[in-house]
Motif scaffolding. Structure first.
Motif, mmCIF file in Angstrom:
data_model
loop_
_atom_site.group_PDB
_atom_site.id
_atom_site.type_symbol
_atom_site.label_atom_id
_atom_site.label_comp_id
_atom_site.label_asym_id
_atom_site.label_seq_id
_atom_site.Cartn_x
_atom_site.Cartn_y
_atom_site.Cartn_z
ATOM 1 N N PHE A 29 14.639 -20.324 -6.000
ATOM 2 C CA PHE A 29 14.723 -19.243 -5.075
ATOM 3 C C PHE A 29 13.747 -18.786 -4.599
ATOM 4 C CE2 PHE A 29 16.545 -15.466 -2.551
ATOM 5 C CZ PHE A 29 17.008 -16.095 -1.157
ATOM 6 N N VAL A 31 10.849 -15.701 -3.732
ATOM 7 C CA VAL A 31 11.308 -14.455 -3.033
ATOM 8 C C VAL A 31 9.677 -14.028 -2.981
ATOM 9 C CG1 VAL A 31 11.715 -12.315 -2.544
ATOM 10 C CG2 VAL A 31 13.386 -13.987 -3.476
ATOM 11 N N ASN A 47 9.252 -13.288 -7.495
ATOM 12 C CA ASN A 47 10.943 -12.818 -8.663
ATOM 13 C C ASN A 47 10.190 -13.488 -9.812
ATOM 14 O OD1 ASN A 47 10.978 -14.834 -6.526
ATOM 15 N ND2 ASN A 47 12.829 -15.778 -7.406
ATOM 16 N N GLU A 49 11.512 -15.506 -12.850
ATOM 17 C CA GLU A 49 12.447 -15.502 -13.719
ATOM 18 C C GLU A 49 12.699 -15.519 -15.342
ATOM 19 O OE1 GLU A 49 14.380 -18.670 -11.600
ATOM 20 O OE2 GLU A 49 15.423 -17.736 -10.101
ATOM 21 N N CYS A 58 13.292 -9.210 -9.385
ATOM 22 C CA CYS A 58 13.653 -9.636 -8.049
ATOM 23 C C CYS A 58 12.087 -9.332 -7.744
ATOM 24 C CB CYS A 58 14.238 -8.413 -7.456
ATOM 25 S SG CYS A 58 16.428 -9.287 -7.955
ATOM 26 N N ALA A 59 11.455 -9.620 -6.890
ATOM 27 C CA ALA A 59 10.371 -9.740 -6.020
ATOM 28 C C ALA A 59 9.851 -8.211 -5.629
ATOM 29 C CB ALA A 59 10.523 -10.558 -5.188
ATOM 30 N N GLU A 60 10.696 -7.246 -5.333
ATOM 31 C CA GLU A 60 10.962 -6.289 -4.768
ATOM 32 C C GLU A 60 10.614 -5.350 -6.191
ATOM 33 O OE1 GLU A 60 13.295 -8.390 -4.318
ATOM 34 O OE2 GLU A 60 14.458 -8.199 -2.220
ATOM 35 N N PRO A 90 17.683 -7.114 0.308
ATOM 36 C CA PRO A 90 17.117 -6.829 -1.010
ATOM 37 C C PRO A 90 18.694 -6.690 -2.139
ATOM 38 C CG PRO A 90 15.754 -5.284 0.004
ATOM 39 C CD PRO A 90 16.665 -5.850 1.436
ATOM 40 N N CYS A 91 19.144 -7.454 -3.439
ATOM 41 C CA CYS A 91 19.586 -6.886 -4.281
ATOM 42 C C CYS A 91 20.016 -4.977 -4.137
ATOM 43 C CB CYS A 91 19.239 -7.818 -5.420
ATOM 44 S SG CYS A 91 18.868 -6.616 -6.374
HETATM 45 N N1 THU Z 1 16.349 -12.151 -5.801
HETATM 46 C C1 THU Z 1 15.103 -11.320 -5.562
HETATM 47 O O1 THU Z 1 13.994 -11.663 -6.302
HETATM 48 N N2 THU Z 1 15.151 -10.771 -4.537
HETATM 49 C C2 THU Z 1 16.530 -9.858 -3.946
HETATM 50 O O2 THU Z 1 16.420 -9.001 -3.731
HETATM 51 C C3 THU Z 1 17.705 -11.047 -4.428
HETATM 52 C C4 THU Z 1 17.243 -12.058 -5.536
HETATM 53 C C5 THU Z 1 15.724 -13.184 -6.376
HETATM 54 C C6 THU Z 1 16.446 -13.125 -7.940
HETATM 55 C C7 THU Z 1 16.238 -15.094 -8.758
HETATM 56 O O3 THU Z 1 15.086 -15.402 -9.282
HETATM 57 C C8 THU Z 1 16.279 -15.210 -7.478
HETATM 58 O O4 THU Z 1 15.899 -14.805 -6.393
HETATM 59 C C9 THU Z 1 17.920 -15.820 -7.264
HETATM 60 O O5 THU Z 1 18.996 -14.971 -6.973
#
Ligand code: THU
Length: 145
Positions: A29, A31, A47, A49, A58-60, A90-91
């Protein structure tokens, strides 16, 4: 002097470029994020990992931490793009990190850029825990003891 619209287009383009740099071998996934500081500079993030999954960032947050480490503290807008056909929000962890640095605009963008949703950080994290809470206790503490 760039017009408001031009800057947003640039920000979204940068977020799309950053998405291609995502290191997401586990979730797949990708971002991308791009943060416009009040200085006018743009900071990108993707992002990143890790085999120890919980260490993924996360990217943000990558974009925010890059900017802060370069001396920025005030932000105008953050664009975030994923491979989804709808804009993704965003998470929660990123929302908390965002509100630390103020109530800027978050522009959520679909994969091809055709769908855009805008929210202020305070709308994404209502009733947030902020530095002002810590300050209240610190101030009260100095009165009591
Ligand atoms: N992820 C982001 O980069 N930003 C978000 O706001 C949600 C999730 C990334 C984290 C992880 O690498 C992947 O997306 C799946 O959760």
């Amino acid at each position: 002097m760039k017009r408001r619209g031009d800057i947003e287009v640039e920000l979204i383009k940068k977020a799309m470029e950053m998405k291609e740099r995502a290191y997401a071998p586990y979730s797949k996934f990708k971002v991308g994020a791009a943060l416009l500081a009040k200085s006018g500079k743009i900071y990108g993030g993707c992002n990143v990992e890790n085999a120890s999954y919980g260490l993924s960032v996360c990217a943000e947050r990558v974009a925010i931490f890059k900017a802060v480490s370069e001396g920025e503290r005030k932000f105008e807008k953050l664009a975030v793009v994923t491979d989804l056909d709808e804009p993704a929000a965003p998470c929660g962890m990123c929302r908390q990190v965002m509100i630390e640095f103020g109530d800027f605009e978050v522009i959520m963008v679909s994969r091809d850029g055709s769908k855009i949703e805008r929210r202020k950080v305070s709308e994404l994290i209502p009733k947030a825990f902020t530095p002002s809470h810590l300050k209240k206790v610190a101030d009260d503490g100095s009165k009591k003891s």
